[in-house]
Design a protein around this motif. Structure first.
Motif, short mmCIF file in Angstrom:
data_model
loop_
_atom_site.label_atom_id
_atom_site.label_comp_id
_atom_site.label_asym_id
_atom_site.label_seq_id
_atom_site.Cartn_x
_atom_site.Cartn_y
_atom_site.Cartn_z
N VAL A 87 16.51 -22.22 21.42
CA VAL A 87 15.90 -21.46 22.52
C VAL A 87 14.46 -21.21 22.11
CG1 VAL A 87 16.82 -19.29 21.58
CG2 VAL A 87 15.98 -19.37 23.93
N GLY A 111 17.00 -19.56 17.80
CA GLY A 111 15.70 -19.26 18.35
C GLY A 111 14.59 -19.69 17.42
N ILE A 138 17.47 -14.36 27.89
CA ILE A 138 18.51 -14.98 27.07
C ILE A 138 19.86 -14.37 27.40
CG2 ILE A 138 19.38 -15.21 24.70
CD1 ILE A 138 16.40 -15.41 23.83
N PRO A 172 12.85 -18.91 27.65
CA PRO A 172 13.56 -17.87 28.40
C PRO A 172 12.69 -17.05 29.35
CG PRO A 172 13.26 -17.18 26.14
CD PRO A 172 12.74 -18.58 26.22
N ASP A 228 11.93 -19.14 22.11
CA ASP A 228 11.70 -17.73 22.40
C ASP A 228 10.30 -17.25 22.02
OD1 ASP A 228 12.28 -17.98 19.72
OD2 ASP A 228 13.67 -16.30 19.62
#
Length: 415
Positions: free
Chosen positions: A82, A128, A108, A47, A84
């Protein structure tokens, strides 16, 4: 992690055609061949600099596949990660003078807004790395117990050794990409690998656990010591946890074929799962200004920027669907202009009182989408119906509504 809002799908008469899709390892178009519940994992974003049109093309493509599977009568269990926490995110946060968690959170949120505006169906599980840390640690521990890892010593500025996967334990390396070792080594360094790291047994061995460095975020890894995951292990751990062994579809951009999907699969093999996924499906890369659209080059066209300039998100999605997902192409301003013009004609056609019959159009749309997501052919069929409607008219009062519903349900284009 919370995902974006669910999007309703209009009901259509009948049942769709089971989709066939291009499988990267075999190099052929094959039936998805899922059970009552199709299982799909699509690699998510790191992200920062989200959402550019390369991202959007990927998630719209797998949204079309999601819709096709549902139309063919399947439930769909869809998982997306994701990333992160990872080096590129940390480097961007340092460059911009912001905390990495703030950068990740803001990007995000923007990604969710873009996916909502593009009518992309949300995954059932949006996960995440930070929240999945224990899953990753457990997976690395299991790889160690299987004898598939080794440590590489660090200097005194690090809090322990780094841990690598021993690819000698993965007999199927190359089964996803079908690349030669020479091809792999040609891109490994520029795609997040560290082929020159002293102490590695094989230049291609991927990092599983990065020992804590001063000034970097870290987590307590038990026997692993404090640190954080390497890139590839997150997807192996998350996919196997939420989808189980040998799920139906692993998806992502073409730049993930190697090393990411190759390494994710190799790790799964060492954990006792082969194949990792039954089909590997990849979106071709999108260019802008003569080069692949990429964060590192900075030649990005962002969905949020187009929206801020007044672009209709339905037209953005239509512009992407005008190109087959396996064909590389270059974004130009005319893509959006042409899509906006076509969208205006489509909306005009579905607003009339009577129109040409649309049952055959529904058959054609389902067939085109089932045939390796041939969205250009599907859109061309709708263009033909619209042209007939606006030039010759028709006598069916239910056709405009049916066409609007099929555009929404199958293509995610809300008229």
């Amino acid at each position: 992690m919370k995902t974006w809002p669910q999007t309703s799908i209009p009901e259509l008469p009948g049942t769709g055609v089971p989709p066939r899709i291009f499988d990267t390892p075999s190099g052929t178009v094959r039936p998805v061949d899922a059970g009552p519940t199709a299982t799909m994992y699509v690699c998510g974003v790191t992200p920062y600099d989200t959402t550019h049109l390369g991202h959007a093309a990927t998630y719209v493509t797998f949204d079309i596949l999601n819709r096709a599977l549902r139309d063919a009568g399947h439930e769909v269990r869809y998982v997306q990660n994701v990333t992160d926490v990872d080096d590129p995110l940390l480097e961007r946060a340092t460059r911009d003078g912001v905390h990495w968690t703030d950068l990740a959170r803001d990007q995000i949120t923007l990604f969710h807004e873009d996916m909502t505006d593009l009518a992309v169906l949300p995954p059932e599980h949006y996960v995440g790395v930070v929240e999945a840390m224990q899953l990753v640690i457990d997976a690395v521990d299991a790889l160690t117990a299987a004898g598939a890892t080794y440590a590489v010593a660090n200097d005194d500025t690090c809090h322990g050794p780094d841990l690598y996967l021993d690819l000698a334990k993965a007999s199927t390396l190359g089964s996803v990409s079908q690349w030669s070792r020479e091809d792999m080594l040609g891109v490994f360094g520029e795609r997040g690998g560290d082929p020159g790291r002293p102490g590695k047994r094989d230049k291609l061995d991927p990092l599983l656990w990065r020992a804590q460095r001063d000034g970097e975020p870290s987590w307590e890894g038990g026997d692993l010591g404090p640190g954080r995951p390497g890139w590839h292990i997150e997807c192996t751990a998350i996919a196997l946890h939420f989808l189980g062994k040998s799920f139906d579809i692993q998806g992502g951009g073409a730049d993930l074929v190697f090393p990411h999907h190759e390494m994710s699969s190799a790790q799964a093999e060492c954990l006792g799962t082969h194949p990792f996924a039954r089909r590997f499906v990849h979106q071709a890369l999108l260019s802008y200004d003569g080069h692949k659209m990429s964060k590192s080059r900075g030649n990005l066209v962002r969905v949020s920027q187009l929206r801020a300039q007044g672009a209709d998100s339905v037209a953005i999605r239509m512009a992407l669907l005008r190109h087959h997902y396996r064909t590389e192409w270059e974004w130009v301003d005319a893509d959006l202009t042409n899509a906006e013009s076509a969208l205006a004609r489509w909306r005009q056609a579905v607003s009339v009182n009577t129109a040409p019959d649309a049952e055959a159009l529904l058959v054609d749309l389902r067939a085109a989408i089932a045939d390796d997501l041939d969205t250009p052919k599907a859109l061309a069929a709708i263009d033909h119906w619209v042209d007939t409607c606006l030039t010759s008219g028709g006598h069916n009062p239910t056709a405009p509504g049916l066409v609007a519903r099929m555009c929404d349900a199958l293509l995610g284009l809300r008229l």
